[in-house]
Design a protein around this motif. Structure first.
Motif, PDB file in Angstrom:
ATOM      1  N   GLU A  73      -9.871   2.885  -3.095  1.00 56.80           N
ATOM      2  CA  GLU A  73      -8.513   2.383  -3.240  1.00 56.80           C
ATOM      3  C   GLU A  73      -8.275   1.937  -4.675  1.00 56.80           C
ATOM      4  O   GLU A  73      -7.215   2.193  -5.231  1.00 56.80           O
ATOM      5  CB  GLU A  73      -8.298   1.233  -2.284  1.00 56.80           C
TER       6      GLU A  73
ATOM      7  N   ALA B 158       1.935   1.624  -3.563  1.00 55.08           N
ATOM      8  CA  ALA B 158       0.824   2.036  -4.427  1.00 55.08           C
ATOM      9  C   ALA B 158       0.300   3.418  -4.071  1.00 55.08           C
ATOM     10  O   ALA B 158      -0.534   3.971  -4.788  1.00 55.08           O
ATOM     11  CB  ALA B 158      -0.310   1.015  -4.338  1.00 55.08           C
ATOM     12  N   GLY B 159       0.748   3.978  -2.963  1.00 49.39           N
ATOM     13  CA  GLY B 159       0.278   5.318  -2.586  1.00 49.39           C
ATOM     14  C   GLY B 159      -1.031   5.298  -1.824  1.00 49.39           C
ATOM     15  O   GLY B 159      -1.690   6.323  -1.689  1.00 49.39           O
ATOM     16  N   LEU B 160      -1.415   4.133  -1.310  1.00 44.47           N
ATOM     17  CA  LEU B 160      -2.645   4.074  -0.517  1.00 44.47           C
ATOM     18  C   LEU B 160      -2.365   4.381   0.946  1.00 44.47           C
ATOM     19  O   LEU B 160      -3.284   4.603   1.723  1.00 44.47           O
ATOM     20  CB  LEU B 160      -3.297   2.694  -0.659  1.00 44.47           C
ATOM     21  N   GLU B 161      -1.084   4.355   1.313  1.00 44.92           N
ATOM     22  CA  GLU B 161      -0.662   4.824   2.635  1.00 44.92           C
ATOM     23  C   GLU B 161       0.515   5.764   2.425  1.00 44.92           C
ATOM     24  O   GLU B 161       1.264   5.609   1.456  1.00 44.92           O
ATOM     25  CB  GLU B 161      -0.182   3.667   3.528  1.00 44.92           C
ATOM     26  N   ARG B 162       0.669   6.698   3.346  1.00 42.64           N
ATOM     27  CA  ARG B 162       1.834   7.581   3.299  1.00 42.64           C
ATOM     28  C   ARG B 162       2.868   7.099   4.287  1.00 42.64           C
ATOM     29  O   ARG B 162       2.519   6.785   5.420  1.00 42.64           O
ATOM     30  CB  ARG B 162       1.454   8.980   3.756  1.00 42.64           C
TER      31      ARG B 162
ATOM     32  N   ARG C 278      -7.769   5.018  -6.760  1.00 43.23           N
ATOM     33  CA  ARG C 278      -6.454   5.629  -6.568  1.00 43.23           C
ATOM     34  C   ARG C 278      -5.354   4.755  -7.139  1.00 43.23           C
ATOM     35  O   ARG C 278      -4.397   5.255  -7.715  1.00 43.23           O
ATOM     36  CB  ARG C 278      -6.234   5.918  -5.087  1.00 43.23           C
ATOM     37  N   ALA C 279      -5.493   3.445  -6.980  1.00 43.23           N
ATOM     38  CA  ALA C 279      -4.465   2.553  -7.526  1.00 43.23           C
ATOM     39  C   ALA C 279      -4.424   2.649  -9.054  1.00 43.23           C
ATOM     40  O   ALA C 279      -3.398   2.364  -9.663  1.00 43.23           O
ATOM     41  CB  ALA C 279      -4.720   1.116  -7.091  1.00 43.23           C
TER      42      ALA C 279
ATOM     43  N   ARG D 242       0.827  -1.216   0.000  1.00 41.70           N
ATOM     44  CA  ARG D 242       0.000   0.000   0.000  1.00 41.70           C
ATOM     45  C   ARG D 242       0.855   1.258   0.000  1.00 41.70           C
ATOM     46  O   ARG D 242       0.462   2.284  -0.581  1.00 41.70           O
ATOM     47  CB  ARG D 242      -0.950  -0.014   1.208  1.00 41.70           C
TER      48      ARG D 242
END
Ligand SMILES: Nc1ncnc2c1ncn2[C@@H]1O[C@H](COP(=O)(O)OP(=O)(O)O)[C@@H](O)[C@H]1O
Ligand SMILES: [Mg+2]
Lengths: 266, 218
Positions: free
Chosen positions: B120, A63-67, B123-124, A60
């Motif tokens: 998600e 993938a940029g779903l978490e920073r 965004r992905a 994640r």
């Protein structure tokens, strides 16, 4: 199958991905701290470990779903533009961030297909609205991709009209339609009925023959990892315990924790 | 005192004409409430305090004060600042603003009911944020909340008589004016009640059909 492009021997292989010194915590619980991982372009990396070891978090973050709370992420040699602000990292330049991450595709355990769109519309959404492909062309390519995973006949079905295995194949095709250079798979067979696992693994096996795409596969299917991966990274509690070529890892794991994990998993 | 049918028949066209103003105020107010409510719902979801705090404060403020006062306020106070708005428009703004704070809550519930994985996946796929909102989240968030929004439409319709206080000649105001000339209240008030009932029933019926259509689609 296309041959791998010959790389001149004096240029070091480009890292598709480089994580350095990544820190990540959730509400006070530190999940990753000083986590580093380099993935050369074209590698098939199996990321394995027990539940809660941080595998999903790693994907994640990529993938940029978490920073990340700390550290750097580089994709194909370019550092993602995070900036420190009020003790946290925030995206400095969202459009550039999106552009740098565009070559990354992710497939989720629970498919996450857009529920109000047909299989075909799921696949064409990003090519049309991210790549700016003309709709007719995007549809043609999407149908070809759906056909390649045996789903051309189901292109007009909605996700709820498809089985789990079919949905996951659509989700893989949706990621492929953006022509990714890195594909992240997060336990993509874990929520499938046992008899549907094989059809999804078959699609991934075919993908793995394309040397241009880097794959990071989080999986509990050890047989599949052994067959497809070049390299195995075994994690426990956010720490890499063993990082080895797949053959070595599966035939002669060095760390006792790896051995214990393999014994349990087999 | 008997209900006089011929007086009622004489009143009916006048009241039906006045009910057009009521409908106009309702539809106008609902349009404002639907748009402004969505804007408020989106603003309140912002990660930035400078955006969500004022939006939340406005919602709380409007909800904690009576609609009647808001109507007076917009009618009497705004002109002091040079804002000149026709009377009916004042009423529409007041109704719309008031109900926007309720529709905002309805939208919020709808948006939060969309599974997180939809965000998600968007965004992905590197979809731009507005594209995710407009084509992924809202199309899934809105259909389920249409019934709740519809209930506010009916509720707002029933509150339009409040606009009589600033001189909007809607249904009840018109009926009372007629009554004050003849000193007969039985017929005008009965007709007003029946007209409200008729419109509410028709609206509920239309809403039901919309719901069925939406349910069949998804
Ligand atoms: N959004 C979140 N909020 C709080 N804790 C989280 C969140 N995501 C993951 N965690 C925690 O981080 C740890 C690692 O989770 P995860 O990366 O999902 O592990 P894995 O995929 O290896 O099972 C777990 O203890 C999990 O509870
Ligand atoms: Mg996981």
């Amino acid at each position: 199958m296309p041959a791998a492009p010959e790389t001149a021997h004096h240029t070091p292989p480009l890292n598709a991905l480089r994580l350095s010194g990544i820190g990540k915590s959730f509400g006070g619980a530190t999940i990753l701290s000083g986590f580093s991982l380099d993935v050369p372009e074209g590698q098939r990396l199996a990321l394995i470990g027990g539940s809660g070891s941080g595998k999903t978090t790693v994907l994640r973050l990529i993938a940029g779903l978490e920073r990340p709370d700390a550290g750097d992420i580089e994709l194909f040699g370019r550092r993602l533009p995070y900036r420190r602000f009020a003790g946290r990292l925030i995206p400095d330049d969202p459009p550039e961030m999106r552009e740098l991450r565009r070559p990354i595709g992710m497939v989720f355990q629970h498919f996450n297909l857009f529920l109000h769109l047909t299989a075909l519309e799921n696949v064409t959404e990003a090519p049309i609205h991210v790549l700016g492909q003309p709709p007719a062309e995007a549809r043609r390519e999407a149908l070809a991709l759906l056909d390649s995973v045996g789903l051309a006949d189901l292109a007009d079905r909605y996700p709820r009209q498809l089985s789990g295995g079919q949905q996951q194949r659509v989700a893989i095709v949706r990621a492929l339609a953006l022509r990714p250079r890195v594909l992240l798979f997060d336990e993509v067979t874990a929520s499938l009925d046992p008899e549907k696992v094989a059809e999804v693994l078959a699609v991934m096996r075919t993908l793995a023959t394309d040397e241009r795409v880097t794959m990071i596969i989080v999986t509990h299917e050890m047989g599949f990892a052994r067959e497809v991966a070049d390299r195995v990274v075994f994690m426990q509690r956010g720490v890499i315990v063993e990082d080895a070529p797949a053959i070595d890892f599966f035939t002669a794991p060095r760390d006792p924790r790896s051995r214990a994990f393999l014994n349990l998993a087999s | 005192m008997m209900f006089q049918l011929d007086y009622a028949a004489e009143l009916l066209p006048i009241l039906l004409k006045a009910s057009l103003i009521t409908i106009e105020a309702t539809l106008g107010g609902m349009a404002v409430a639907l748009v402004l409510g969505l804007v408020l719902a989106l603003l309140r979801r912002s990660r930035h305090a400078v955006i969500h705090t004022p939006a939340s404060a406005l919602v709380e403020f409007v909800r904690s004060t009576p609609l009647l006062i808001q109507i007076f306020f917009i009618y009497y106070v705004l002109p002091l600042y040079g804002v000149r708005i026709p009377t009916l428009a004042c009423g529409i703004i007041a109704l719309g603003l008031h109900y926007a704070t309720y529709t905002a809550e309805v939208y919020r519930a709808g948006i939060e009911a969309v599974p997180h994985g939809q965000w998600e996946a968007g965004r992905a796929l590197s979809l731009p944020i507005y594209r995710i909102w407009r084509h992924i989240i809202l199309p899934q968030a809105l259909p389920p909340v249409v019934p709740a929004l519809g209930n506010y439409l009916i509720a707002m319709f029933k509150e339009t008589p409040l606009l009589a206080v600033i001189g909007v000649h809607e249904l009840l105001g018109t009926a009372l004016r007629e009554a004050s000339q003849t000193y007969r209240y039985y017929e005008p008030l009965t007709l007003v009640g029946l007209i409200f009932l008729a419109f509410s029933l028709v609206t509920a019926l239309v809403l039901r059909r919309v719901e069925v259509r939406l349910a069949g689609r998804s």
